[in-house]
Each structure stands twice: as structure tokens, then as C-alpha cells.
Design an enzyme around this catalytic site. Structure first.
Site, short mmCIF file in Angstrom:
data_model
loop_
_atom_site.label_atom_id
_atom_site.label_comp_id
_atom_site.label_asym_id
_atom_site.label_seq_id
_atom_site.Cartn_x
_atom_site.Cartn_y
_atom_site.Cartn_z
N HIS A 72 1.84 0.52 -15.91
CA HIS A 72 3.16 -0.07 -15.68
C HIS A 72 3.17 -1.51 -16.16
O HIS A 72 2.29 -2.29 -15.82
CB HIS A 72 3.51 -0.05 -14.19
CG HIS A 72 3.86 1.31 -13.67
ND1 HIS A 72 4.76 1.51 -12.66
CD2 HIS A 72 3.42 2.53 -14.02
CE1 HIS A 72 4.87 2.81 -12.42
NE2 HIS A 72 4.06 3.45 -13.23
N TYR A 200 10.93 -3.01 -5.55
CA TYR A 200 10.80 -3.73 -4.28
C TYR A 200 12.21 -4.18 -3.88
O TYR A 200 12.81 -4.97 -4.59
CB TYR A 200 9.90 -4.95 -4.43
CG TYR A 200 8.42 -4.63 -4.56
CD1 TYR A 200 7.87 -4.21 -5.77
CD2 TYR A 200 7.56 -4.77 -3.47
CE1 TYR A 200 6.51 -3.93 -5.88
CE2 TYR A 200 6.20 -4.49 -3.57
CZ TYR A 200 5.68 -4.07 -4.78
OH TYR A 200 4.34 -3.80 -4.88
N PRO A 292 0.49 -4.73 2.78
CA PRO A 292 0.48 -4.02 1.50
C PRO A 292 1.51 -4.50 0.47
O PRO A 292 1.48 -4.04 -0.67
CB PRO A 292 0.74 -2.56 1.89
CG PRO A 292 1.41 -2.63 3.22
CD PRO A 292 0.90 -3.85 3.90
N LYS A 296 -2.67 -5.45 -2.80
CA LYS A 296 -3.96 -6.09 -3.09
C LYS A 296 -5.16 -5.46 -2.36
O LYS A 296 -6.31 -5.69 -2.75
CB LYS A 296 -3.90 -7.57 -2.70
CG LYS A 296 -3.05 -8.40 -3.62
CD LYS A 296 -3.75 -8.66 -4.93
CE LYS A 296 -2.81 -9.13 -6.01
NZ LYS A 296 -2.52 -8.15 -7.04
N TYR A 384 0.31 -10.54 -9.31
CA TYR A 384 0.48 -9.10 -9.11
C TYR A 384 -0.49 -8.30 -9.98
O TYR A 384 -1.14 -7.36 -9.51
CB TYR A 384 1.93 -8.71 -9.39
CG TYR A 384 2.28 -7.34 -8.85
CD1 TYR A 384 2.73 -7.18 -7.54
CD2 TYR A 384 2.15 -6.20 -9.63
CE1 TYR A 384 3.02 -5.94 -7.02
CE2 TYR A 384 2.45 -4.95 -9.13
CZ TYR A 384 2.89 -4.82 -7.82
OH TYR A 384 3.18 -3.59 -7.32
P1 RFL Z 1 -11.47 1.84 3.98
O1 RFL Z 1 -10.79 2.55 2.88
O2 RFL Z 1 -10.77 1.72 5.28
O3 RFL Z 1 -12.88 2.57 4.19
C1 RFL Z 1 -13.68 2.34 5.32
C2 RFL Z 1 -14.42 3.62 5.63
O4 RFL Z 1 -15.31 3.40 6.71
C3 RFL Z 1 -15.23 4.49 7.60
N1 RFL Z 1 -15.72 4.02 8.89
C4 RFL Z 1 -16.99 4.25 9.33
N2 RFL Z 1 -18.01 4.90 8.79
C5 RFL Z 1 -19.17 4.97 9.50
N3 RFL Z 1 -19.32 4.38 10.72
C6 RFL Z 1 -18.30 3.72 11.31
N4 RFL Z 1 -18.47 3.16 12.51
C7 RFL Z 1 -17.07 3.63 10.61
N5 RFL Z 1 -15.86 3.06 10.88
C8 RFL Z 1 -15.08 3.31 9.83
C9 RFL Z 1 -13.79 4.92 7.55
O5 RFL Z 1 -13.60 6.27 7.94
C10 RFL Z 1 -13.48 4.73 6.07
O6 RFL Z 1 -13.72 5.89 5.32
O7 RFL Z 1 -11.91 0.36 3.55
P2 RFL Z 1 -12.27 -0.25 2.09
O8 RFL Z 1 -13.27 0.59 1.38
O9 RFL Z 1 -12.57 -1.66 2.36
O10 RFL Z 1 -10.94 -0.14 1.25
C11 RFL Z 1 -9.81 -0.91 1.56
C12 RFL Z 1 -8.54 -0.11 1.32
O11 RFL Z 1 -8.66 1.18 1.88
C13 RFL Z 1 -7.34 -0.82 1.95
O12 RFL Z 1 -7.36 -2.20 1.64
C14 RFL Z 1 -5.99 -0.30 1.51
O13 RFL Z 1 -5.87 1.07 1.51
C15 RFL Z 1 -4.94 -0.92 2.46
N6 RFL Z 1 -3.79 -0.07 2.66
C16 RFL Z 1 -2.85 -0.07 1.71
N7 RFL Z 1 -2.93 -0.93 0.67
C17 RFL Z 1 -1.99 -0.93 -0.28
O14 RFL Z 1 -2.08 -1.72 -1.23
N8 RFL Z 1 -0.93 -0.04 -0.21
C18 RFL Z 1 -0.80 0.86 0.82
O15 RFL Z 1 0.12 1.63 0.84
C19 RFL Z 1 -1.77 0.86 1.83
N9 RFL Z 1 -1.67 1.73 2.86
C20 RFL Z 1 -3.69 0.80 3.77
C21 RFL Z 1 -2.63 1.72 3.84
C22 RFL Z 1 -4.62 0.78 4.82
C23 RFL Z 1 -4.50 1.62 5.93
N10 RFL Z 1 -5.44 1.46 7.02
C24 RFL Z 1 -6.71 0.82 6.81
C25 RFL Z 1 -5.12 1.59 8.38
C26 RFL Z 1 -2.52 2.61 4.92
C27 RFL Z 1 -3.45 2.57 5.97
C28 RFL Z 1 -3.30 3.58 7.07
C1 PHB Z 2 1.91 2.51 -3.31
O1 PHB Z 2 2.24 3.09 -4.35
O2 PHB Z 2 1.40 3.13 -2.36
C2 PHB Z 2 2.15 1.06 -3.16
C3 PHB Z 2 2.67 0.35 -4.23
C4 PHB Z 2 2.90 -1.01 -4.10
C5 PHB Z 2 2.61 -1.64 -2.90
C6 PHB Z 2 2.09 -0.92 -1.85
C7 PHB Z 2 1.87 0.43 -1.97
O3 PHB Z 2 2.87 -2.96 -2.77
#
Ligand code: RFL
Ligand code: PHB
Length: 390
Positions: A72, A200, A292, A296, A384
Site C-alpha cells: 500500500h 482512518y 493500535p 506499530k 507510518y
Molecule cells: P504476543 O504476540 O502477545 O506473543 C506473546 C506470546 O507469549 C505467550 N505467553 C506465554 N508463553 C509461555 N509462558 C507464559 N507465561 C506466557 N504468557 C504469554 C502468548 O500466548 C503469546 O503467544 O507478543 P509479541 O510477540 O511481542 O508481538 C506483539 C504483537 O502481537 C502486538 O504488538 C500486536 O498484535 C498488538 N495488537 C495489535 N496491533 C496492531 O497494530 N493492530 C491490531 O489490530 C492489534 N490488535 C493487538 C491486537 C494485541 C492484542 N493483545 C496483546 C491483547 C489485539 C490484541 C487482542
Molecule cells: C489491521 O489491519 O488490523 C490494522 C490496520 C491499521 C491499524 C491497526 C490495525 O492501525
């Protein structure tokens, strides 16, 4: 069990670190409290910065990303009944790629397993010991047995609810945080996206985001109250609210379809410093969280472990500690830039607490400034798409 680097958590951070270490001949074991199926289905982020895409390619993980990821070159800001495109690539020479986080996770798990990597799924009672010694130990329970994993270093990649951060003695770490009085209700829908680029939207009823995963799948978000109950959001109500907030441009409509998944995520900003204590190195959501809005979270997790992989490689190959010592200060520079950007995007686009009319005017002024000033838009765009050096 014995390994060189014991990794807690099989999210993007832990899996990528394990893969990068493998490429440099360093052994690791990843332990994960969930099942493989669970982590491969968990719907989360979707935007990869150029730097993350480059990292995945350099690590030999670019095949499916090239085929299925969508490049994109702009995003749209929608406010006050008008739409403005931020031409990111024109302004910065760089682009983002939309590719779901669970696809990154699937590619990483497949690569680790194909090269004999050890990932232990469905562990519990994880505890960390001897982090201030030269022989740290991770204890956990797996298949009803107590397991001891001996290692040289521990990488705490266990996300925002993990155990690693809380294994550091009281008084060592400093926490900086900010809560927000809202959450995102996110849906994955079997509906062809009505947009080619992310939208957005600032709206008086609250923020909305139109994103996508493929030509058949849309990903959409609505700002809601953090105490909101998902049961009060049947599909018709979600579509109706999305239409209200997004159909503000004449002749344009949201494409609806069956909702495949929905969840509510509260939003917060958090940084814990330093990102290291003795032989424990913290990475990703385990040590910093962003709302989110700036897309980032996953990118920061990958940037952390790129530094960490190089630092461990230098230690194992040459016995040098400089890169390990630089890990926290270097990573924190990127972390704080992303903290500011995510907080700024969040503050500009959401309906704020109390619906303060003064702040609402400031938001619209900021959005208009973005739409009229090339330099201001360039600042948004370069953050971004991701800054190469921070
Ligand atoms: P993760 O992906 O949370 O992975 C951590 C892993 O550790 C496991 N874990 C354990 N394993 C062993 N022993 C324990 N005691 C443990 N405790 C936990 C968990 O099951 C998991 O598999 O962290 P990582 O690798 O740092 O990656 C970061 C990203 O996942 C995160 O920054 C993003 O996904 C944030 N986030 C979002 N970011 C966006 O840009 N757009 C989004 O739409 C978005 N949606 C989200 C999200 C984060 C969420 N969380 C953490 C609640 C939606 C959710 C639900
Ligand atoms: C997504 O596609 O899940 C998404 C895109 C942009 C954002 C957050 C989430 O800022």
C-alpha cells in the site's frame, strides 16, 4: 533440557528471534502457553512497515509474503465529510504491506519446524530462575511433567500478560504508562473490501478504521467504551455503526458480509525500562505496548528481536558484550518514537473523554493541517511507513 537461548512466548517476537538465532547457528527453545492452532488463528495486527518486510525477506521468509501481502502506497484520512489521501510513497519513497499477523506467525512456525526448531506448546506454570547468574533456568509444566530448561540467556517475549517482566526484582524497572478511555471493537468479515487503501475516520460518534486482509476479507474497527459488552453488539449493530462513521463521503458505501470473528481490545500505552535485567532480555509487548492506531505493535516486536539476534550472535561468535549492553538503549529510541506517534494518531482520531468541544476543534485543525501541508503529511507518512534509523 539445555539450550543456548531460552525463549518465553511464541508470538512474532519469540518466533522471529528463534529463527534469526538459528540462521546464525545458535540453538534456542521456545515455550508457549497456548496451542499451535490457537496462535496461528489469533487475529491481531495487519500492517508491516517496510523495515519489517525487508527483515522477513532477509530471513528467507518472503515467499508467501510476496504472493499474498498487499503493498500500500497511501492511507486515507476521513473527517468532516471529506477524504484526504496521504501519499506515503510519494512523500517518503517507502510503503507498507498488509499481511495478517497470524500469517507471519504461521510462516515462522513452519520455518522453525522445517529446520528442526524446538517449540514446546501448551506449557504452564512457567517460572524463571537464576537470571542474575551465568546459568539461568526456566521451569515449566508440560504434559503433566515438570521440565527444567537450562540456558545461557532468557528472552522474555511473552506479551503483555506474560511472566518474564514480573520475574525482575522490585525496584529495578521503571514503568511509564498512559490509559485511554476507549477500546477497539475489531471484526473480521467475509466481505470484499470497499477500499483499496486503509481508511482512518474521525467521526463525532467515535473513530472507525476500514482495513483489509484479502480481496474477500475486510478487517474493520470501531471505537467503543472499554466496559462495552460484545453481546450488546450483534452483527447488524456493528454494520450500522460502521456505516454511520464511514459513509461520510458522497456515493461511497461499506461492503457488508458475514462477521467471522469479533473482539474488544482495550487501549493503552506502556514502556518498561530498561529492557534488560542481567541475563533476561525483554522484547515486544512484554516490555512495551502501543495503542493500535499507529499500527506499530508487531513492527516494534520484530525490530527488537532483530537487534537482539545480532547482539547474541556477536556474543557467541566473539564473546563481545557491547551489542548486548546497547540493546535496551538502542531499542528504546525506536520504542519512544513509536510511543509518540501512536499516542498522537490516537489523540487526533478518537472521540476523547468527555467529548470536550475545544479538543474536538484541535483535532479537526490538525487533520486539516495534514491535508494541506506537505511537510506535516510527510511527518505522518515517515512515521507510518517506519523510520529506518531513529
Ligand atoms: P504476543 O504476540 O502477545 O506473543 C506473546 C506470546 O507469549 C505467550 N505467553 C506465554 N508463553 C509461555 N509462558 C507464559 N507465561 C506466557 N504468557 C504469554 C502468548 O500466548 C503469546 O503467544 O507478543 P509479541 O510477540 O511481542 O508481538 C506483539 C504483537 O502481537 C502486538 O504488538 C500486536 O498484535 C498488538 N495488537 C495489535 N496491533 C496492531 O497494530 N493492530 C491490531 O489490530 C492489534 N490488535 C493487538 C491486537 C494485541 C492484542 N493483545 C496483546 C491483547 C489485539 C490484541 C487482542
Ligand atoms: C489491521 O489491519 O488490523 C490494522 C490496520 C491499521 C491499524 C491497526 C490495525 O492501525
Amino acid at each position: 533440557m539445555r539450550t543456548q537461548v531460552g525463549i518465553v512466548g511464541a508470538g512474532p517476537a519469540g518466533l522471529m528471534l528463534s529463527h534469526l538465532l538459528h540462521l546464525r547457528g545458535i540453538d534456542s527453545v521456545v515455550i508457549e502457553c497456548r496451542s499451535r492452532d490457537h496462535i496461528e488463528r489469533r487475529v491481531r495486527a495487519g500492517v508491516l512497515e517496510q523495515g519489517s518486510v525487508d527483515l522477513l525477506h532477509a530471513a528467507g521468509l518472503g515467499d508467501r509474503l510476496s504472493r499474498e501481502g498487499a503493498r500500500h502506497e497511501g492511507i486515507e484520512l476521513r473527517f468532516a465529510g471529506a477524504a484526504y489521501r496521504v501519499p506515503m510513497t510519494e512523500l517518503t519513497g517507502r510503503a507498507i504491506t498488509v499481511y495478517g499477523q497470524q500469517e507471519v506467525v504461521k510462516d515462522l512456525v513452519a520455518a522453525r519446524i522445517a529446520s528442526g526448531g524446538r517449540i514446546v506448546f501448551e506449557v504452564d506454570d512457567v517460572s524463571l530462575h537464576g537470571l542474575d547468574s551465568e546459568a539461568p533456568l526456566i521451569r515449566f509444566r508440560h504434559d503433566g511433567r515438570e521440565v527444567e530448561l537450562h540456558c545461557d540467556f532468557v528472552a522474555g517475549c511473552d506479551g503483555s500478560h506474560g511472566v518474564s517482566r514480573s520475574s525482575v526484582p522490585e525496584g529495578v524497572l521503571t514503568t511509564y504508562e498512559r490509559g485511554y478511555p476507549f477500546a477497539w471493537l475489531g471484526v473480521l468479515a467475509a466481505a470484499p473490501p470497499a477500499v483499496e487503501e486503509l481508511v482512518y475516520a474521525h467521526h463525532e460518534r467515535g473513530f472507525a478504521l476500514y482495513s483489509l486482509r484479502s480481496p474477500e476479507i475486510s478487517r474493520l474497527y470501531l471505537q467503543v467504551d472499554p466496559a462495552e459488552d460484545l453481546d450488546r453488539w450483534p452483527d447488524e449493530r456493528i454494520w450500522s455503526e460502521l456505516r454511520t462513521r464511514l459513509e461520510t463521503v458522497p456515493g461511497w458505501t461499506v461492503n457488508t458480509g458475514p462477521i467471522l470473528e469479533k473482539s474488544i481490545t482495550p487501549m493503552r500505552s506502556l514502556v518498561v525500562e530498561p529492557m534488560r535485567w542481567q541475563r533476561l532480555f525483554l522484547a515486544g509487548d512484554a516490555v512495551h505496548i502501543v495503542p493500535p492506531t499507529g499500527a506499530k505493535g508487531m513492527n516494534l516486536a520484530l525490530a527488537d528481536v532483530a537487534l537482539l539476534g545480532a547482539a547474541f550472535a556477536d556474543w557467541y561468535a566473539h564473546g563481545r558484550t557491547e551489542l548486548l549492553d546497547d540493546y535496551s538503549p538502542t531499542a528504546l529510541r525506536r520504542v519512544w518514537r513509536a510511543q509518540h506517534f501512536s499516542w498522537w494518531m490516537t489523540s487526533m482520531l478518537h472521540r476523547l473523554d468527555g467529548h470536550d468541544p475545544y479538543e474536538a476543534r484541535l483535532q479537526l485543525s490538525t487533520l486539516r493541517y495534514l491535508a494541506t501541508s506537505r511537510s506535516y503529511a510527510t511527518s505522518l507518512a515517515e512515521n507510518y511507513v517506519g523510520l529506518p534509523d531513529v
